[in-house]
Structures are given as C-alpha cells and as structure tokens.
Scaffold this active site. Sequence first.
Site, short mmCIF file in Angstrom:
data_model
loop_
_atom_site.label_atom_id
_atom_site.label_comp_id
_atom_site.label_asym_id
_atom_site.label_seq_id
_atom_site.Cartn_x
_atom_site.Cartn_y
_atom_site.Cartn_z
CG ASP A 811 -2.13 0.84 1.06
OD1 ASP A 811 -3.06 0.84 0.78
OD2 ASP A 811 -1.19 2.19 1.86
CG ASP A 854 -3.22 3.58 -2.46
OD1 ASP A 854 -4.16 3.05 -1.87
OD2 ASP A 854 -3.02 4.23 -1.87
#
Length: 939
Positions: A811, A854
């Site tokens: 992440d 993301d």
Amino acid sequence: MIRRLWVYAGILCCIISSALVTAQPQKFRVALSNDTYPYMFIDEQGQPDGLIVDYWRAIAQEQQFEIDFVMVPWPESVEMLNQGKVDFHGGMAYTDQRAKDYQLHSINITIYSNVFVHRDLLRVEKLSDIAPYVIGVVENSSHISTLARELPNALLRSYPTVSQMYDAALAGDLKTFTSLDRLPPRYSGYNALVNQFPLYKKVPLQLIDLSYALPLKSPLNSKLVQYTAAVSTNTLNQLERKWLGFNVANDNTLLLGLSVLNQPYMHVTSQGEATGLLVDLWRLWSEKTGTSIAFVPDNSADSLTSLTNKRIDAHIGFPDNTLLNPQLEKAYHLYSFSSAYYTLKNNDLPLPNASFTGKVGIYYNSGYLPELQQQYPDVTFIRFSSLEAMTSATIGGEIDGFFGAEAILDARLNHLDLASEFIAAPTTRLFAPLYALTHIDNSELAIKIKNGFNQMSLEELATIEKKWVSSAEQSYYADFKNKIPLTPEEKAWLLEHSPLRVGLMRNWPPMEFVDEQGNAAGVTQEILQILGERLDIEFEIMLYDNFDDILNDLEHRKLDLVANISPTAERETFVRFTEPFWSVQWALISHINSENITSAAELSGNSVAIFGDYQLASHLSDVVADTEVIIVNQLRDGIELLQNNRIDFVLDSVAAGSRELKRLNAVNLRMQVIDDLPDFPSLVGVRSDYQPLVAILNKGLRSISEAERAQMYQHWFDVEITQGVDSKKVQLIIWRIAAITVVLITVFTIWNLFLRREVNLRRQAEHKMRHMATHDDLTGLPNRSLLKERIDQAVEQHSRHNEILAVLFIDLDGFKEVNDQYGHDAGDELLLKLGGVLDSCIRKSDTVARFGGDEFVVLLTALLHPDDAAIVAEKIVFQLSQPLQLSFAQIQVGASIGIAIYPHDATDSSALLKQADKQMYLAKQQGKNGYRFTEREFS
C-alpha cells in the site's frame, strides 16, 4: 398498638431488603492463568478465552450468576487464591499437596501433561530416555512435582512464563520442555516451535485431573459443587471438541487421525503436510463423497485417545487389535500390509518354523499375534512399544528377531542407520489388515466411510498403491487378481460355512440360464467362478424357474446368497447387500416401422411390457405418467405380445433384448436404447445372518477389473441395436447422404475463404478481450482476477515439491496527498511509473499485480527461505522511497508491505491475501515505509 405497627413495618422492610439482595445476581472473582493455552489465556483482543473460560461461562449462564475473570501469570493466579483476593481458582492440576491446601473439585475433563522433545533427538520414546537432557518447566507448575516423582534425577530449568520457556527452546537452550496437550498458536514463534518440537515426538508425563480450587473454609464450596455437577456430558464433549480438537475452517470438515512415523502408509513432511498411501486413499474418498477432510498427525496412542474422546472423527488406518478401546469401531477394512520376520544378517539362528522355540518381538498393537502363535506354537512372543526397543533387544541377544510391517521397517531401519544390520525373511510374510476406525456413537459416519470406499475401482486403488509401494510382493491391491488377501477371521468364517448355496435363474439369458448341456451359464455364473478362484470359495448352484422362489428360500435361509438383486425396504429385512457389480442399460423393442423413442417421457400413453423381476417394473408407472405397464414372466412373453399387436413396446436390458431378437431372428422388430430411465444396479444379496460374507464378496467384486468386465460383456452380449434392416431403405438413405455431402463440400470450399478471415479477426478480438479481462487498464499489470489464478497455480505446483512462496501486499504511503494536490491525472501517471519500478524489483518468474486503488501485490515463487521475501520487500521499500520525476513535478512516496508465506501462513490465494493485507495494516501502524511478516520466525 403503634409499637406493634412499627415492628411489623421493620419486619416488612427486612423481607423487602432480603428479596432485593436475593434478586441481585451473585458475582464471583475467579483467578486464571493468562498464558496456558488452550485452557486459559488472553486472546488477541485482550479478552479471557479458552476451555476453562468457556466452562465457567456456561455454568454462569445456566445458574444465572456473574463472573469476573482475573487473568494473570500462572504463579500470580495461585498467589491471589492464597491471599484471598479471589473467590476461587478456575482451573489447576490436582496434586496431593494442593488437595491439602485447598478444596479441590474435578471439572471432569481429562488432560495430559507431556514432555515435548526436539525432532533431532532419536531413540527418545519414554520418560527415562529424557534423563540426560535439561527439561524446561514453568515456575509453580504441577510438572515440577510430577517430574520429581517420576524422574527424580531430572535436570530442570525453570522459567517465569510459558512464552519465555518457548523462546529458550527456539534459541536452542532446551531440547525438551513440559507442556499440556497442545502448543499455543498465539505464540509468536508457533510455526517454528511445532516444526522443531512436533506433536508426535511428545512423551506422556501424566494424566491430569483438571480441578477448580477454593480456600479450605470457603462458604461457596457446596454451591459450586452443585453448579458443576449440573454440567451435562454433552457440554463437556463440545468443549473438548472445540479446544482439544483441531481447528478447521469448515465445521463440516472431518478430522482424521494419522499415526506418524509409518512411512510409506502415513506420515507428515517437514512442513507438517500429511503424506502417504492411506492419506492419498482418503483424499480420493473425499473426492468421491464430496466431504471436506483434515488430517491430524499424532502418535498412535494419543490419536486413539483423541478418537475415544471424540476430539477427532475417525482414524485413517489402524491394525486389528484386541487391545482397542471398546468405544472404537472398525468401520472399514481399508488395506492390508505385509509383515515379515527380521533378524541380524550375521545371525546363525534358524528362521521361525513350526518347531522354532526362540523369543520373537512384535509391536504392542500387532493384531496378527494369534496367527503367529498358530504358525509358531513354541515361540515366545514379547511385545515392544517401538522399533528402537526391538532392534536394541535383538542386538543385545534378548530376542532372536522381530516381526513388523516390511515397507515401514525398511524405511525406519534406514533412518536409524541399521538397514545394513538386519534382513527380512520373505518366507515368513503374512498380511495384516488395517481398518478405518470410528467412535461407536457415530454409526452414520461408519456407513458413509464404507460407501465412499466402495465407490473406488480396483484400478484407482492399485494406482495409488503403486505410487507408494514398489515391491510387488508387498503390495495388497496388485495381488487381488491372483489371490485376494483375506484376514484370518475371514478365512476361518469361509472354512466354517462352506459350501455356499447360490440361487440362479434357469431362463434369464444372458445373465443366468441353463446351456445345452444342462449346466448353469451366463454372466452370473462366470462371476461366481472368478470369485470362487480368487476367494477360495466353494459355491453350490441351485436352479430356479421363478425369482420369487429364490427370494422366499433366501428369506427362510435355504439359500445363502443370490446375485442380480436390487435393494428394497422389504428385502432389507432379511438380506444384506454387497456393492454393485453390474448395471442395466435399458432398451425398447418395437415394430420396425414404429416411431423413434429418444426419451422415457415419449412412452406416455403407450403400453409397455417389462419383466416382473426388474425393480423398475414396480416404478415405471411413476417414472412415466399415463403408461400402461404389462408385467410378463419372461422376455419372450413380452415379444410375443408385441408381435400380436397387443402392446406397443417391450422394455428390457440391451443385453437380454439383443440376444433374444437374434435368437428369434425377428426381422420385423428393432431395438432403441433409452438413456434417461432410472438405473437399478445389480448387487449380490446375502442372508442377513451372514454379514461377514458381504465384506468378503466386496473384496472379490472389486478385484474384477474394467477390462475383465468389458471382455465378459463382449463374450455374452452380442449387441445389435437395429434388427430387421430394409436394404432398399438403406440404399435410399445412402444416396441422400452422398448428395448432401457434395453440396456441403461445395458450400464449405466457398465459405472457408471467408471463415479464415473471420477466425483471425475473432482470435485477435478474443486475445484483446482476454487481456482486458485479466489486466489493469491503466498500468497494464495483471489485475486481481489474474493474480488469484496465478497464486492458486503456484500453490498447486509448490505443494508437489514442498517449496515455499510469498505474497507481498503493498500500500503506497503518500499517494492520497499527491492525488489531492495535483489531481487524478497526476495520480494515474504516478501509478503507471510505480508499476514499472515494482516490475524492476522482481524476477521474470514473479508477478506484480495492481490490486486496486493504490494497492499492489507481488507474488514471489520458488523461494529457498522466507528471508528471501524480506530481501525483496526491503528492495521495494528502498526503490519506492526514492524521488520520482514526473511530468508535473518531482515527488516522493513510500510503501507499507505485509508479507504472507505459503505454506506457513495459509494454503490458498484468498487466505494468503487476507494474511498479507492484515500485516500491511500492522506495518502502517508501526510507522509506515516498512514491511512486516505474519510470523517473525521460521524454520
């Protein structure tokens, strides 16, 4: 008067006050250890949990009182009881000293204390073998007094907590330590601990009576005795199953006990994966029955104890043994292993024979001792608990040799570096049965196990056996076609009940009939001949004209068995059935100019004749509505009705119908196969008091291979589906087919030119659609769907080679700020750039995928050690933390990475991703821009 009123008012107030006090639920403070898994501990949410916690919660709910658990380290929990800071202690082991110090009462749950032994220590099987080693113990635990009594000179090393003792074991400071039934999965180094100190290596220390303790003068004593006495056996069983059984994802999963160190039949790999011949047989059973299973490895004694206490559902294979607990049932004879006599190679003593008078060792659980005593009446047999003990006794001259399973002993002797010292005597070989075991209270499971294994063909069983047992002499299934191995009990039963009377029909060709010489012939007779040869059975054939007479004589035990019978509720009152040995394919016989029938539904509104002994005869009117069913005594009667135009169709088997049409030379009739009618398989029916014969016949029926059945079919069934062909009609059909073929070829030639172009365009479109469906539109990286597919493929491949792989859940740190400051287009450019950076950090054989937003996931395959995943994670963290020059600005982001390892953390894609995602969030909580493993230590 006023004074009297005041007195009454006072009394009334006391009563009301007492009632209010009584109405308030009692509240007890209970001391428990916070680190004694699985009995009492603090879970990940900081809440009390464990068997003892659930036990007292159940009592509190039933008796309606409140309970306050005081969870502290074990020594403190005992000290709180001593100081009167709690009402009672919820769970401790009974000892004589504690019985003097407290009021102890049993919880009625039996547990065991053990000494866990490192996997590298050989020949450590009993408590005295541990004497040379330092034993880790927890301060103030009952293990200390037990060791002082059972092993007075033991070298003990005390630790304040269980976790500190486990840490010392992993650090190499301890090769043995005391613990209860299970090691705690919540311990941070659990995977490494169970790998180095496997369950099957533990040595029993003592049986513990788990008790609760009150101060000697506690007024709660009688009340708690009353409360605990009301706890049901079912509640106790559920608690044991939950906490002392084994955790599985699916509550319907069967837990199967597996006795370790029995290669090649059953064992576990260094990664804890169940492996072996019996394991593969059970996995095939799982496929056949659609039942989820999980293997529970343990030593033999503890595995049987778990089954007796219902902590597991079954044992995958255990020898026949008179010492078995009466609570256990032999559900199915699954396999038979070859055993032989082993002795020293340089031993000049003679091999065992009828006059041999030496001393011979056998395993304590050997079920074939009666057979050995019968073969060698003058031999003194001595039971041993282990191979190590028998080899030592043989080398020391205490015994002349020993009997054992050949395939197992060959592997174990090699492991003990004794293969060059001992030799087996093939002339002493005998086969001993292995049974699937269940609890006597679980008869439904026993039936399910039997039915599942009966679905397997001999070819399937032999294929699995060949994978694990290379020696033909030691094989069980491979020898079925020559001589089916029967147990001593089965041989004795056949000898006592020979010959067996079989009822056959005189006039049911080709299944059963009398040939021109007056002898019984047909499929059933040939199968009986095969069974007689392979099982060494003598059959006495008795011929009948009517099947009802056969059933009547079987019911009154004038017959012992009958073939080609279908089970019904009525028959099950006096018949026991084998597994199916033949199936019926139905066919319709009709006039040659009759309409075509392709399904049973098209028979509606017609009259159909069928042989009355078929089970379908009583169900046909239910299967096909509005059908007139005509029952006939034999097929030729039905054909006669058809030729006289009194019925529309005759229904019978393909085999019987084709044979009868050929015999009659009925050129005006034809036969059509019907595929959608119910199949009532043919079984062998055995009189109800001959239950052992069912298992014997099943072995014989299973030995008949598909190739043999096909050969039998070709021999007896000369099938011609169409009878009475019209030659002119055939010529017309041929001319029509030829004309159509010419037209089709012409059209095809023209059409093919256009088709090639369309095919190429479609292939390009399909390739593009496939890529779009499996890849991210922005980055071009594999998407979530393709990632899971690749993880599943990798897991399957790595499981075969016992390799490890890693899933890295990434992440981005700081991505949201870039998106908010520069806009979504800038965010897209950043994601595209980062995808390339990630791809440069891995090998070509690995995978980078965009998981969403993301988030990225990296799949690392064929790792030598989990630390390899950490190296890649460090590289990714470093590369992503470097400044990136984009079209709009130079920016800097970071990454938090969670790592999950196969097979240490999970064994499928969903679980691996879930674990890695969880660790990623923990990495973020620890300060971002770093990585975190699911477990810190591996082996």
